[in-house]
Motif scaffolding. Sequence first.
Motif, PDB file in Angstrom:
ATOM      1  N   LEU A  79      -2.596  -3.054   4.385  1.00  0.00           N
ATOM      2  CA  LEU A  79      -2.670  -1.407   3.943  1.00  0.00           C
ATOM      3  C   LEU A  79      -3.236  -0.979   2.979  1.00  0.00           C
ATOM      4  O   LEU A  79      -3.869  -0.086   2.767  1.00  0.00           O
ATOM      5  N   ALA A  80      -2.576  -1.879   1.836  1.00  0.00           N
ATOM      6  CA  ALA A  80      -3.420  -1.574   0.445  1.00  0.00           C
ATOM      7  C   ALA A  80      -4.915  -1.534   0.456  1.00  0.00           C
ATOM      8  O   ALA A  80      -5.567  -0.854  -0.195  1.00  0.00           O
ATOM      9  N   ARG A  81      -5.680  -2.811   1.010  1.00  0.00           N
ATOM     10  CA  ARG A  81      -6.695  -2.778   1.444  1.00  0.00           C
ATOM     11  C   ARG A  81      -7.683  -1.585   2.002  1.00  0.00           C
ATOM     12  O   ARG A  81      -8.690  -1.345   1.773  1.00  0.00           O
ATOM     13  N   LEU A  82      -6.835  -1.324   3.022  1.00  0.00           N
ATOM     14  CA  LEU A  82      -7.599  -0.042   3.792  1.00  0.00           C
ATOM     15  C   LEU A  82      -7.466   1.194   3.437  1.00  0.00           C
ATOM     16  O   LEU A  82      -8.110   2.037   3.966  1.00  0.00           O
ATOM     17  N   THR A  83      -6.802   1.465   2.308  1.00  0.00           N
ATOM     18  CA  THR A  83      -6.749   2.501   1.401  1.00  0.00           C
ATOM     19  C   THR A  83      -7.774   3.269   1.140  1.00  0.00           C
ATOM     20  O   THR A  83      -8.144   4.301   1.049  1.00  0.00           O
ATOM     21  N   ARG A 117      -7.096   7.378   1.191  1.00  0.00           N
ATOM     22  CA  ARG A 117      -6.754   7.718  -0.166  1.00  0.00           C
ATOM     23  C   ARG A 117      -7.020   9.354  -0.156  1.00  0.00           C
ATOM     24  O   ARG A 117      -6.373  10.098  -0.896  1.00  0.00           O
ATOM     25  N   GLU A 118      -8.392   9.493   0.155  1.00  0.00           N
ATOM     26  CA  GLU A 118      -9.034  10.786  -0.230  1.00  0.00           C
ATOM     27  C   GLU A 118      -8.294  11.694   0.728  1.00  0.00           C
ATOM     28  O   GLU A 118      -8.327  12.916   0.368  1.00  0.00           O
ATOM     29  N   LEU A 119      -7.957  11.456   1.899  1.00  0.00           N
ATOM     30  CA  LEU A 119      -7.308  12.304   2.883  1.00  0.00           C
ATOM     31  C   LEU A 119      -5.765  12.390   2.471  1.00  0.00           C
ATOM     32  O   LEU A 119      -5.079  13.495   3.221  1.00  0.00           O
ATOM     33  N   GLY A 120      -5.228  11.642   1.504  1.00  0.00           N
ATOM     34  CA  GLY A 120      -3.708  11.877   1.398  1.00  0.00           C
ATOM     35  C   GLY A 120      -2.889  11.131   2.263  1.00  0.00           C
ATOM     36  O   GLY A 120      -1.699  11.551   2.416  1.00  0.00           O
ATOM     37  N   ALA A 121      -3.362  10.027   2.738  1.00  0.00           N
ATOM     38  CA  ALA A 121      -2.526   9.380   3.704  1.00  0.00           C
ATOM     39  C   ALA A 121      -1.205   8.664   3.145  1.00  0.00           C
ATOM     40  O   ALA A 121      -1.346   8.497   1.780  1.00  0.00           O
ATOM     41  N   PRO A 122      -0.181   8.580   3.985  1.00  0.00           N
ATOM     42  CA  PRO A 122       0.935   8.168   3.058  1.00  0.00           C
ATOM     43  C   PRO A 122       0.772   6.777   2.589  1.00  0.00           C
ATOM     44  O   PRO A 122       0.074   5.830   2.931  1.00  0.00           O
TER      45      PRO A 122
END
Length: 74
Positions: A39-43, A54-59
């Motif tokens: 999940l950290a890599r996909l951010t 990250r730009e979309l403000g995903a959880p």
Amino acid sequence: MAQLLEAKKNLQRVLASVPLTEDERAAADDGRTAIDSLLARLTDIPTPAGPTPRELGAPATTLPIAEVRQGKQE
């Protein structure tokens, strides 16, 4: 990403509510660590539409842990 968050939620539920042996708990902890890492890599990987999660403000990669109660509720 949604499937990974759901998998993490399910692992947390198992850890909180199912009695596990030491080996089973270690396997579940390893799975949770692997999911957190992915999940950290996909951010910062762009979505098909272009912006990153990250730009979309995903959880964030952490989910709230719900209180688990065992036994009959009255």
